[in-house]
Design an enzyme around this catalytic site. Sequence first.
Site, short mmCIF file in Angstrom:
data_model
loop_
_atom_site.label_atom_id
_atom_site.label_comp_id
_atom_site.label_asym_id
_atom_site.label_seq_id
_atom_site.Cartn_x
_atom_site.Cartn_y
_atom_site.Cartn_z
CB CYS A 70 13.61 -12.85 9.41
SG CYS A 70 13.90 -11.54 8.22
CG HIS B 230 9.85 -12.26 11.26
ND1 HIS B 230 10.69 -11.27 11.71
CD2 HIS B 230 9.94 -12.24 9.90
CE1 HIS B 230 11.26 -10.69 10.68
NE2 HIS B 230 10.83 -11.26 9.57
CG ASN C 267 11.41 -7.74 8.50
OD1 ASN C 267 12.11 -8.14 9.42
ND2 ASN C 267 11.12 -8.48 7.44
N1 ACO Z 1 4.75 2.24 -2.52
C1 ACO Z 1 3.81 2.34 -3.47
N2 ACO Z 1 3.55 1.36 -4.35
C2 ACO Z 1 4.26 0.25 -4.25
C3 ACO Z 1 5.27 0.06 -3.27
C4 ACO Z 1 5.50 1.13 -2.39
N3 ACO Z 1 6.43 1.08 -1.42
N4 ACO Z 1 5.80 -1.16 -3.42
C5 ACO Z 1 5.15 -1.75 -4.43
N5 ACO Z 1 4.24 -0.90 -4.94
C6 ACO Z 1 3.34 -1.12 -6.05
C7 ACO Z 1 3.82 -2.16 -7.02
O1 ACO Z 1 4.72 -1.59 -7.93
C8 ACO Z 1 2.55 -2.62 -7.65
O2 ACO Z 1 2.19 -1.68 -8.63
P1 ACO Z 1 1.61 -2.20 -10.05
O3 ACO Z 1 0.36 -2.94 -9.71
O4 ACO Z 1 1.41 -0.93 -10.79
O5 ACO Z 1 2.68 -3.07 -10.61
C9 ACO Z 1 1.53 -2.50 -6.52
O6 ACO Z 1 2.11 -1.63 -5.55
C10 ACO Z 1 1.21 -3.82 -5.86
O7 ACO Z 1 2.43 -4.48 -5.60
P2 ACO Z 1 2.45 -5.90 -4.95
O8 ACO Z 1 3.86 -6.41 -4.94
O9 ACO Z 1 1.37 -6.72 -5.54
O10 ACO Z 1 2.04 -5.53 -3.44
P3 ACO Z 1 1.67 -6.52 -2.31
O11 ACO Z 1 0.31 -6.28 -1.85
O12 ACO Z 1 2.08 -7.94 -2.65
O13 ACO Z 1 2.66 -6.05 -1.15
C11 ACO Z 1 4.73 -6.52 -0.06
C12 ACO Z 1 4.06 -6.04 -1.34
C13 ACO Z 1 4.38 -5.56 1.07
C14 ACO Z 1 6.23 -6.52 -0.28
C15 ACO Z 1 4.23 -7.93 0.28
O14 ACO Z 1 4.31 -8.76 -0.84
C16 ACO Z 1 5.00 -8.57 1.42
O15 ACO Z 1 4.93 -8.11 2.55
N6 ACO Z 1 5.71 -9.67 1.15
C17 ACO Z 1 6.46 -10.36 2.19
C18 ACO Z 1 7.75 -9.66 2.40
C19 ACO Z 1 8.45 -10.15 3.63
O16 ACO Z 1 7.85 -10.60 4.57
N7 ACO Z 1 9.76 -9.99 3.62
C20 ACO Z 1 10.55 -10.27 4.77
C21 ACO Z 1 11.21 -11.57 4.68
S1 ACO Z 1 12.10 -11.84 6.13
C22 ACO Z 1 13.81 -11.81 5.85
O17 ACO Z 1 14.46 -12.82 5.98
C23 ACO Z 1 14.49 -10.53 5.52
#
Ligand code: ACO
Length: 332
Positions: A117, A258, A288
């Site tokens: 990214c 980003h 993204n």
């Molecule tokens: N829909 C519903 N529930 C979900 C989903 C979904 N799509 N995804 C996860 N959950 C659930 C999980 O299973 C978890 O359930 P549990 O508590 O029963 O286990 C709950 O939601 C909370 O999950 P978390 O992982 O704690 O959610 P969080 O608030 O951390 O958000 C997210 C997850 C959105 C992925 C966040 O961590 C994030 O944005 N991280 C950064 C990702 C990023 O920027 N990636 C790009 C990198 S750039 C590149 O080079 C490609």
Amino acid sequence: MSSQKQSVIILGTGSYVPENIVTNDDMAKMVDTSDEWIRTRTGICERRFAAEGEATSDMACAAGERAIQAAGIDRNDIDLIIVATMTPDMPFPSTACLVQSKLQLPNVCAFDVQAACSGFVYTLGIASSMLQSGNFNKALVIGAEKTSPILDFEDRTTCVLFGDGAGAAILTREEIEGVGILGTIGGSDGSDPSVLQQPAGGSAIPASVDSIQARQHYLKMNGKEIFKQAVRVMGQASADILEKVGHQASDIDLVVPHQANMRIIDSLAKRMKIPMEKFHNNLERYGNTSAASVAIALDEAYKAGRIKSGDIILLVAFGAGLTWASSLIKWH
Ligand code: ACO
């Protein structure tokens, strides 16, 4: 990455997103998720997925063509093409070479940059240095990504986050000082690739029946860890580029970050004490788009009249690697 002798300016920008809009409700038909969860946890409402047969190079060409038109240049003057992508058409030849052929640009040096990214911002720094060397005159730089084929539609924690698209810019060297790309920095930490990777398909795990059955050709991510790192490196990369070029956060007219997660962007805004009105975001519409994200957002911000001559623009990104990069631009 770049030193400031003459100025390297952005002559024109362009972007392209596929027609196919996939809403959060559409995603909820594929995996156990909801519009409410995706909106509140990420800020994403919909994303675009490329058509079958529409490759990364096709989107790169569409964005590149628009940037050439916007810059008003003779395409034969382009002598450098760099494409930032982690989803090339194929391992080789480079997507940049395919773009060269499709856009019929006869006399160019063409190659890809793989910094996930952060790729487009890395590319601005590389192109800027190559132009300042005096060996090149006009560069077409592109961030392009078709993430949809590497998304695991059995993994709700990743497949809802990404989309496809491309953004491009034409760069040239001008005999004036103090405008254009004032500086660019890039960094990396490869100590734990497992936090965000596509494990198979390269030399470590070549494609096999086993790798396919183990779903190793899909993007894998430890979202929580990436989130923590992203907040830290985006803030640090922003502070570092400001210090390098002798500006302060209060000088910034527009931040083009980003587009990964609205909560990451909110944290960056708070950390830098820059109001959200000074950020250009399109996460809600495209998700993204990896290396394309900053490039598309920059083009949109310019076309929306959010960038005027003399404005100070901060571009900042992070991605798999981990990688991070920032660039400060004084618009000409
Ligand atoms: N829909 C519903 N529930 C979900 C989903 C979904 N799509 N995804 C996860 N959950 C659930 C999980 O299973 C978890 O359930 P549990 O508590 O029963 O286990 C709950 O939601 C909370 O999950 P978390 O992982 O704690 O959610 P969080 O608030 O951390 O958000 C997210 C997850 C959105 C992925 C966040 O961590 C994030 O944005 N991280 C950064 C990702 C990023 O920027 N990636 C790009 C990198 S750039 C590149 O080079 C490609």
